[in-house]
Design an enzyme around this catalytic site. Sequence first.
Site, mmCIF file in Angstrom:
data_model
loop_
_atom_site.group_PDB
_atom_site.id
_atom_site.type_symbol
_atom_site.label_atom_id
_atom_site.label_comp_id
_atom_site.label_asym_id
_atom_site.label_seq_id
_atom_site.Cartn_x
_atom_site.Cartn_y
_atom_site.Cartn_z
ATOM 1 N N LYS A 87 -16.094 -74.735 -61.037
ATOM 2 C CA LYS A 87 -16.344 -75.061 -59.672
ATOM 3 C C LYS A 87 -17.848 -75.508 -60.136
ATOM 4 C CE LYS A 87 -15.433 -72.368 -56.170
ATOM 5 N NZ LYS A 87 -15.330 -71.204 -55.331
HETATM 6 O O1 G3P Z 1 -14.276 -70.323 -51.396
HETATM 7 C C1 G3P Z 1 -15.430 -70.336 -51.041
HETATM 8 C C2 G3P Z 1 -15.541 -69.137 -50.007
HETATM 9 O O2 G3P Z 1 -15.434 -67.903 -50.757
HETATM 10 C C3 G3P Z 1 -16.919 -69.227 -49.168
HETATM 11 O O3 G3P Z 1 -16.472 -68.252 -48.186
HETATM 12 O O4 G3P Z 1 -16.859 -66.976 -46.372
HETATM 13 O O5 G3P Z 1 -18.542 -66.946 -48.090
HETATM 14 O O6 G3P Z 1 -18.284 -68.626 -46.580
HETATM 15 P P1 G3P Z 1 -17.699 -67.596 -47.342
#
Ligand code: G3P
Length: 219
Positions: A87
């Site tokens: 990533k």
């Molecule tokens: O895959 C990326 C994800 O984990 C981000 O999620 O909820 O932290 O925006 P969030």
Amino acid sequence: MQLFLDTANIQEIRDGARLGVISGVTTNPSLASAEGIGSTESYKAAVREISLIVDGPISVEVVSLDAQGMIAEGRDIAGWIPNPWVKIPSTIEGFEAISVLSSEGIKVNQTLCFSVNQALLGAQAGSTAVSPFIGRLDDIGLQGIDLIADIVSVYRQHDIKTKVLAASIRHTLHCTLAAQAGAHIATIPYKILVQMAQHPLTDSGVARFKADWEKTANS
Ligand code: G3P
């Protein structure tokens, strides 16, 4: 649309994998930190364990901010497990790293994507998948799902093979909308995977079938 689990929690990954619906796992430094992972060695150990549970791509994120650092980390991560997706963030330094790593045959999941232009740059640099963050766009008052639809449409129009991986999914409606918008993959927290299976009419239907069967069976 394939489903990946968005977690570094080994138990959640075991529980999700048993359902036979999970094709990969995505992790990031925040998810790793939530599991007490705070060093490259412990991240590597967790990723190796995940890779034994799920037979699919496991995304592992770099923490360097400069291209050379990301490239060095990406090359290292590429040797950890059989099917890593490195990533890399959608930054100027990130695009340089993506182009170098992809030219070496290393699969890249371009993360923190918030625009069609970033998705176009990543595709040209060689990203295997691009991860638009739906929930974080919703957080700032935009319709995150529109970005999925826009990237899918532009990629189709130009026959771009980079996969659209819907990320930052916060609720089950995001899953349905991502599938309808044409995302190739959605990465979801374990809690949302469980919610996807649930419906009150299924629960009441199962209970009624059981009760009716037992009424006759016991008469
Ligand atoms: O895959 C990326 C994800 O984990 C981000 O999620 O909820 O932290 O925006 P969030």
